[in-house]
Design a protein around this motif. Sequence first.
Motif, PDB file in Angstrom:
ATOM      1  N   ALA A 135       0.833  -1.202   0.000  1.00  0.00           N
ATOM      2  CA  ALA A 135       0.000   0.000   0.000  1.00  0.00           C
ATOM      3  C   ALA A 135       0.869   1.254   0.000  1.00  0.00           C
ATOM      4  N   VAL A 136       1.956   1.219   0.763  1.00  0.00           N
ATOM      5  CA  VAL A 136       2.888   2.344   0.780  1.00  0.00           C
ATOM      6  C   VAL A 136       3.444   2.594  -0.612  1.00  0.00           C
ATOM      7  N   GLN A 137       3.820   1.539  -1.299  1.00  0.00           N
ATOM      8  CA  GLN A 137       4.399   1.688  -2.635  1.00  0.00           C
ATOM      9  C   GLN A 137       3.357   2.170  -3.650  1.00  0.00           C
ATOM     10  N   CYS A 138       2.099   1.745  -3.486  1.00  0.00           N
ATOM     11  CA  CYS A 138       1.047   2.210  -4.394  1.00  0.00           C
ATOM     12  C   CYS A 138       0.835   3.715  -4.246  1.00  0.00           C
ATOM     13  N   LEU A 139       0.740   4.192  -3.009  1.00  0.00           N
ATOM     14  CA  LEU A 139       0.546   5.627  -2.812  1.00  0.00           C
ATOM     15  C   LEU A 139       1.781   6.402  -3.256  1.00  0.00           C
ATOM     16  N   LYS A 140       2.954   5.838  -3.026  1.00  0.00           N
ATOM     17  CA  LYS A 140       4.195   6.469  -3.492  1.00  0.00           C
ATOM     18  C   LYS A 140       4.181   6.620  -5.010  1.00  0.00           C
ATOM     19  N   ALA A 141       3.756   5.586  -5.720  1.00  0.00           N
ATOM     20  CA  ALA A 141       3.719   5.643  -7.180  1.00  0.00           C
ATOM     21  C   ALA A 141       2.735   6.705  -7.664  1.00  0.00           C
ATOM     22  N   LEU A 142       1.570   6.798  -7.011  1.00  0.00           N
ATOM     23  CA  LEU A 142       0.598   7.818  -7.401  1.00  0.00           C
ATOM     24  C   LEU A 142       1.162   9.213  -7.167  1.00  0.00           C
ATOM     25  N   LYS A 143       1.739   9.425  -5.995  1.00  0.00           N
ATOM     26  CA  LYS A 143       2.220  10.757  -5.651  1.00  0.00           C
ATOM     27  C   LYS A 143       3.411  11.167  -6.508  1.00  0.00           C
ATOM     28  N   SER A 144       4.170  10.211  -7.007  1.00  0.00           N
ATOM     29  CA  SER A 144       5.292  10.560  -7.884  1.00  0.00           C
ATOM     30  C   SER A 144       4.805  11.170  -9.191  1.00  0.00           C
TER      31      SER A 144
END
Length: 396
Positions: free
Chosen positions: A258-267
Amino acid sequence: MRIQASDRLSGLGSAIFAEVTEWKKEALERGRDLIDLGIGSPDQPPSPRVMEALRKAVSNPLNFGYPTSEGTPAFRGAVARWYKQKFNVHLDPEHEVLALMGSQDGLAHLALAVTNPGDIVLVPDPGYPIYTASLVLAGVTPYRMPLRAEDEYLPKWDAIPASVVKQAKLMILNYPSNPLSAVADLEFFQRCVDFARANDILIVHDLAYSEMAFDGFKPPSLLQIAGAKEVAVEFHSLSKSFNMAGCRIAFMVGHPEAVQCLKALKSNIDYGIFLAVQEAGIVALEEDLETADSVAACYERRRDVFIDCMTTAGWPMVPPKATMFVWAKVPEGWSSRQISREILISTGVAVIPGDAFGAEGEGYVRIALVQNEDRLREAARRIGYFLREHHRKQTS
């Protein structure tokens, strides 16, 4: 050319907040001295050490380039150390910690990153408005879990239809709670984890008020439960705990995917938090681990003063165990919106009607303890006079 707001935009936020803003203008036009107990914005500054760290960091020319969207390794490391000492929770700073421009930033975007249109999300009612607004943005259907005083403001999962549980992807929780000031213990969080694991639901826990608890109570982290990181993420903010609301810095921790998914969106959306603010955030977290001082003592004193004065004024209220808010049942004969407007127009004291946070909030108001003790005494005095005058007119 006329631009019309999208359907998506029209579904955001609560119209009641806009109404309260208009009521404030009306009160000011009538010459009222405004005591704003509506918005939960801290009225105190950060510590001198934090402000000095920010001043120095702003003076460093190297801090003016683009930051990374996930936060610096130094900030994420400080978050991990803070969680370890506060909650005895081990976090991998690389994969289980994500920096955010305020917890509202992350809460607004998480559903976009981990759900699809047509999914269902379990949300608290009453609850912080961004919980539902984030679902509007993502095209996701909210299922409102009623939180009621008789249940200690905890959700009753056995009351949720099985068909809803089957489609649910997320469950949003918030303890200590805004607006309810309700708290939860580890036994409740164990049940949460068990429910989430059994139904393949990701828990999203908003822990923004963990440092604002009273009478010796220490709010736990949901991640203290064994295996919780397999089914949960947790949000925390430096806004309330360290009086850094304007700095816009927070973090999400927990489930690595989940952390990586939100990180990808925010990038794809932003370039992260100003490096100087991250340096100040590190100092705030480190200072908190070195001292027993916290904002809780200030708000506990304010709570005691205000509750005592309101009881004397004829409106007894249940003292909250945490947060900067009082969730108060309105006197008989009033609706939430009616009494909020009349108090503001007549006395200049602003509070928020409970139905701004969901249908279950009707019959309550949220009062933010964001003024000093003298102003809180004055607010209670004005409200008491208002109630007595109303009663006199009703009985004359």
